[in-house]
Motif scaffolding. Structure first.
Motif, PDB file in Angstrom:
ATOM      1  N   ASN A 124      17.046  -5.154   8.837  1.00 28.02           N
ATOM      2  CA  ASN A 124      17.791  -5.202   7.880  1.00 28.02           C
ATOM      3  C   ASN A 124      17.688  -4.984   6.219  1.00 28.02           C
ATOM      4  O   ASN A 124      18.472  -4.628   5.380  1.00 28.02           O
ATOM      5  CB  ASN A 124      18.810  -5.754   8.402  1.00 28.02           C
ATOM      6  N   LYS A 125      16.517  -6.316   6.854  1.00 27.93           N
ATOM      7  CA  LYS A 125      16.211  -6.296   5.389  1.00 27.93           C
ATOM      8  C   LYS A 125      15.469  -5.093   4.722  1.00 27.93           C
ATOM      9  O   LYS A 125      15.705  -4.646   3.158  1.00 27.93           O
ATOM     10  CB  LYS A 125      14.543  -7.309   5.699  1.00 27.93           C
ATOM     11  N   LEU A 126      15.356  -4.055   5.262  1.00 30.71           N
ATOM     12  CA  LEU A 126      14.637  -3.132   4.267  1.00 30.71           C
ATOM     13  C   LEU A 126      15.582  -2.185   3.739  1.00 30.71           C
ATOM     14  O   LEU A 126      15.442  -2.007   3.398  1.00 30.71           O
ATOM     15  CB  LEU A 126      13.328  -2.373   5.107  1.00 30.71           C
ATOM     16  N   GLU A 127      16.421  -2.077   4.708  1.00 27.55           N
ATOM     17  CA  GLU A 127      17.430  -1.363   3.729  1.00 27.55           C
ATOM     18  C   GLU A 127      18.626  -1.871   2.805  1.00 27.55           C
ATOM     19  O   GLU A 127      19.107  -1.654   2.137  1.00 27.55           O
ATOM     20  CB  GLU A 127      18.913  -1.211   5.268  1.00 27.55           C
ATOM     21  N   THR A 128      17.973  -3.091   2.433  1.00 27.14           N
ATOM     22  CA  THR A 128      18.883  -4.528   1.395  1.00 27.14           C
ATOM     23  C   THR A 128      17.894  -3.747   0.738  1.00 27.14           C
ATOM     24  O   THR A 128      18.672  -3.862  -0.246  1.00 27.14           O
ATOM     25  CB  THR A 128      19.092  -5.042   1.887  1.00 27.14           C
ATOM     26  N   GLN A 148       0.695  -0.477   0.117  1.00 29.42           N
ATOM     27  CA  GLN A 148      -0.061  -0.241   0.231  1.00 29.42           C
ATOM     28  C   GLN A 148       1.177   1.361  -0.064  1.00 29.42           C
ATOM     29  O   GLN A 148       0.467   2.431  -0.827  1.00 29.42           O
ATOM     30  CB  GLN A 148      -0.668   0.112   1.302  1.00 29.42           C
ATOM     31  N   LEU A 149       1.771   0.931   1.129  1.00 29.25           N
ATOM     32  CA  LEU A 149       3.503   2.488   1.004  1.00 29.25           C
ATOM     33  C   LEU A 149       3.654   2.156  -0.736  1.00 29.25           C
ATOM     34  O   LEU A 149       3.293   3.945  -0.813  1.00 29.25           O
ATOM     35  CB  LEU A 149       3.850   1.952   1.859  1.00 29.25           C
ATOM     36  N   GLN A 150       3.712   1.159  -0.723  1.00 29.47           N
ATOM     37  CA  GLN A 150       4.796   1.700  -2.635  1.00 29.47           C
ATOM     38  C   GLN A 150       3.890   2.370  -3.279  1.00 29.47           C
ATOM     39  O   GLN A 150       4.565   3.574  -4.263  1.00 29.47           O
ATOM     40  CB  GLN A 150       4.834  -0.114  -3.185  1.00 29.47           C
ATOM     41  N   GLN A 151       2.345   2.302  -2.969  1.00 25.19           N
ATOM     42  CA  GLN A 151       1.548   2.191  -4.295  1.00 25.19           C
ATOM     43  C   GLN A 151       1.226   4.276  -4.012  1.00 25.19           C
ATOM     44  O   GLN A 151       0.438   4.896  -4.939  1.00 25.19           O
ATOM     45  CB  GLN A 151       0.128   2.018  -3.756  1.00 25.19           C
ATOM     46  N   SER A 171       1.345  -0.060  10.470  1.00 22.92           N
ATOM     47  CA  SER A 171       1.122   0.889   9.538  1.00 22.92           C
ATOM     48  C   SER A 171       2.226   1.019   7.647  1.00 22.92           C
ATOM     49  O   SER A 171       2.114   1.559   7.227  1.00 22.92           O
ATOM     50  CB  SER A 171       1.340   2.455  10.262  1.00 22.92           C
ATOM     51  N   ILE A 172       3.068   0.097   8.769  1.00 20.70           N
ATOM     52  CA  ILE A 172       3.900   0.468   7.489  1.00 20.70           C
ATOM     53  C   ILE A 172       3.963  -1.602   7.164  1.00 20.70           C
ATOM     54  O   ILE A 172       4.706  -1.401   6.119  1.00 20.70           O
ATOM     55  CB  ILE A 172       5.754   0.246   8.160  1.00 20.70           C
ATOM     56  N   GLY A 173       3.179  -2.185   7.694  1.00 19.56           N
ATOM     57  CA  GLY A 173       3.152  -3.574   6.895  1.00 19.56           C
ATOM     58  C   GLY A 173       4.396  -4.396   7.875  1.00 19.56           C
ATOM     59  O   GLY A 173       5.123  -5.561   7.103  1.00 19.56           O
ATOM     60  N   ALA A 174       5.274  -4.079   8.661  1.00 19.21           N
ATOM     61  CA  ALA A 174       6.359  -4.780   9.277  1.00 19.21           C
ATOM     62  C   ALA A 174       5.242  -6.451  10.480  1.00 19.21           C
ATOM     63  O   ALA A 174       5.572  -5.564  11.232  1.00 19.21           O
ATOM     64  CB  ALA A 174       7.157  -4.264  10.417  1.00 19.21           C
ATOM     65  N   GLN A 175       4.624  -7.051   9.514  1.00 17.65           N
ATOM     66  CA  GLN A 175       4.175  -8.030  10.512  1.00 17.65           C
ATOM     67  C   GLN A 175       4.629  -8.651  11.151  1.00 17.65           C
ATOM     68  O   GLN A 175       4.381  -8.920  12.055  1.00 17.65           O
ATOM     69  CB  GLN A 175       3.665  -9.048   8.953  1.00 17.65           C
ATOM     70  N   PRO A 193       8.382  11.116  -4.019  1.00 19.81           N
ATOM     71  CA  PRO A 193       8.827  10.027  -5.016  1.00 19.81           C
ATOM     72  C   PRO A 193       9.652   9.498  -3.781  1.00 19.81           C
ATOM     73  O   PRO A 193      10.247   8.421  -4.220  1.00 19.81           O
ATOM     74  CB  PRO A 193      10.438  10.787  -6.112  1.00 19.81           C
ATOM     75  N   GLU A 194       9.890   9.673  -3.051  1.00 21.40           N
ATOM     76  CA  GLU A 194      10.865   9.278  -2.042  1.00 21.40           C
ATOM     77  C   GLU A 194       9.491   8.645  -0.237  1.00 21.40           C
ATOM     78  O   GLU A 194       9.591   8.364   0.809  1.00 21.40           O
ATOM     79  CB  GLU A 194      11.308  10.280  -1.077  1.00 21.40           C
ATOM     80  N   PHE A 195       8.950   8.850  -0.382  1.00 23.68           N
ATOM     81  CA  PHE A 195       7.892   8.587  -0.033  1.00 23.68           C
ATOM     82  C   PHE A 195       7.905   6.971   1.727  1.00 23.68           C
ATOM     83  O   PHE A 195       7.731   7.200   2.255  1.00 23.68           O
ATOM     84  CB  PHE A 195       5.912   8.561   0.270  1.00 23.68           C
ATOM     85  N   VAL A 196       7.925   6.428   0.286  1.00 25.14           N
ATOM     86  CA  VAL A 196       8.323   4.877   1.167  1.00 25.14           C
ATOM     87  C   VAL A 196       9.848   5.356   1.842  1.00 25.14           C
ATOM     88  O   VAL A 196       9.068   5.159   3.453  1.00 25.14           O
ATOM     89  CB  VAL A 196       8.145   3.740   0.321  1.00 25.14           C
ATOM     90  N   LEU A 197      10.960   5.674   1.662  1.00 19.60           N
ATOM     91  CA  LEU A 197      11.919   5.874   2.107  1.00 19.60           C
ATOM     92  C   LEU A 197      11.649   6.621   3.631  1.00 19.60           C
ATOM     93  O   LEU A 197      12.251   6.396   4.813  1.00 19.60           O
ATOM     94  CB  LEU A 197      12.946   6.403   1.920  1.00 19.60           C
ATOM     95  N   GLU A 198      11.231   7.995   3.329  1.00 16.92           N
ATOM     96  CA  GLU A 198      10.975   8.904   3.706  1.00 16.92           C
ATOM     97  C   GLU A 198       9.780   7.746   5.566  1.00 16.92           C
ATOM     98  O   GLU A 198      10.044   7.962   6.749  1.00 16.92           O
ATOM     99  CB  GLU A 198       9.685   9.705   3.474  1.00 16.92           C
ATOM    100  N   VAL A 199       9.313   7.399   4.985  1.00 21.93           N
ATOM    101  CA  VAL A 199       8.120   6.196   6.219  1.00 21.93           C
ATOM    102  C   VAL A 199       8.450   5.430   6.749  1.00 21.93           C
ATOM    103  O   VAL A 199       8.297   5.295   8.854  1.00 21.93           O
ATOM    104  CB  VAL A 199       6.346   6.301   5.460  1.00 21.93           C
TER     105      VAL A 199
END
Lengths: 201, 151
Positions: free
Chosen positions: B128-132, B29-32, B87-91, B39-45
């Motif tokens: 770590n996964k997100l940074e990758t 959802q965030l990516q969409q 909210s960010i999907g970190a299940q 353009p940097e929305f996901v990174l910012e959140v």
């Protein structure tokens, strides 16, 4: 906070979480709404001008301190004033009660949901909010605008009638009651509408 | 490495994150919601999430290691962490928070400390996964390609 001429509706979003504020702002902007976010219920009331002189939410006066808001979307769980407290304050205010309020919560508690709906909330959204939830807001805002237009038409009409006839106070109060009840007694208002509002249209 | 390979690596990595439950649909959802106007929305959140979570984890550690634990305070912090991870999907982080809140309700200090260790683990894993993931995106863009959509 600039005025976005493209967006016809302005939403006030209230949430103590910075992440959720960022999210709701993006969701609302993507859906072409103008957005203002605040982090507490008290800031929201301040922005709405509650506690100051009544009846100042006139769109024709942009230099006033309060802003015009078509919908308020608020988180339930906030420190200090909860979303429910904010809802009650808004619905208890003669100048603000017409603004539709939607409540969000991360917790699915039926008693909480019922309480909010009974308190006058239009709807209760479970978090995390999604883009598809945004389309459900539009009808509340459109209904609000129509009501506003009807109210100002009724007011204009009342002024006209005061000038034309001596009009009994009894029928005027019925009309006001009909407006407040959302048109429960249409028969009482219809003759009046057809006699003068057609002329003004 | 050529763009096609980079893009394939990115998609493979992303899909394992979803399969292994690190991320859920909320991340999509965030990516969409990201586009040219943001353009940097996901990174910012996600950056906000990192900052917020690390503060909360430190607070939780302090609060739980006191003689007399204030479980209401602990619960309030976990509630916040649960909310932001959802909210960010970190299940996986969110799921541990659910168990964590149960321990708070039971006023179980040992249980809470266990949950704290677990949530900390899950948090650093997903970080770590997100940074990758972001690094892979940057590689694609640097090579002149565009980041493929996952949906």
């Amino acid at each position: 906070m600039g005025v976005d001429r493209e967006a016809e509706f302005h939403v006030l979003a209230v949430d103590d979480s910075l992440i959720d504020r960022k999210l709701i702002e993006r969701l609302l902007r993507t859906s072409s709404y103008q957005v203002t976010t605040v982090d507490s219920g008290s800031k929201a009331l301040e922005l709405l001008g509650l506690g100051e002189e009544p009846g100042l939410s006139s769109p024709a006066s942009p230099d006033k301190n309060e802003i015009e808001v078509n919908l308020i979307i608020t988180d339930y769980c906030m420190p200090g004033m909860t979303g429910y407290d904010l809802l009650k304050r808004i619905k208890g205010s003669s100048s603000l009660k017409g603004i539709p309020v939607v409540i969000m919560s991360s917790e699915n508690v039926p008693s909480r949901i019922n309480r909010c709906l009974e308190g006058g909330a239009e709807e209760f959204f479970l978090k995390p909010i999604q883009l598809s939830d945004m389309t459900r807001l539009r009808p509340y805002m459109q209904k609000g605008k129509v009501k506003e237009q009807q109210q100002s038409q009724q007011q204009q009409q009342q002024l006209q009638e005061k000038n034309i006839t001596s009009g009994s106070s009894n029928s005027n109060s019925n009309k006001r009651k009909a407006m407040e009840d959302g048109g429960i007694f249409p028969e009482k208002t219809r003759p009046r509408l057809s006699s003068s509002s057609l002329a003004s249209v | 490495m050529e763009i096609g390979n980079l893009q394939r690596r990115y998609l493979d990595f992303a899909s394992t994150l979803f399969h292994e439950g690190f991320l859920d649909n909320q991340f999509t959802q965030l990516q969409q919601l990201q586009d040219e106007s943001s353009p940097e929305f996901v990174l910012e959140v996600v950056t906000l999430f990192f900052e917020d979570s690390e503060k909360l984890l430190d607070e939780l550690s302090r609060t739980l290691n006191q003689q007399a634990v204030d479980f209401k305070k602990v619960d309030a912090h976990v509630h916040q962490l649960k909310g932001s991870s959802a909210s960010i999907g970190a299940q996986r982080v969110k799921n541990v928070c659910v168990a964590f809140r149960n321990c708070c309700e039971e006023m179980n200090q040992e249980g809470c400390l266990r949950c704290l260790r677990q949530v900390r683990n899950e948090y650093f894993l997903v970080k770590n996964k997100l940074e990758t993931l972001f690094a892979l995106e940057q590689q694609i863009v640097a090579a002149g390609g565009s980041v493929p959509m996952m949906w």
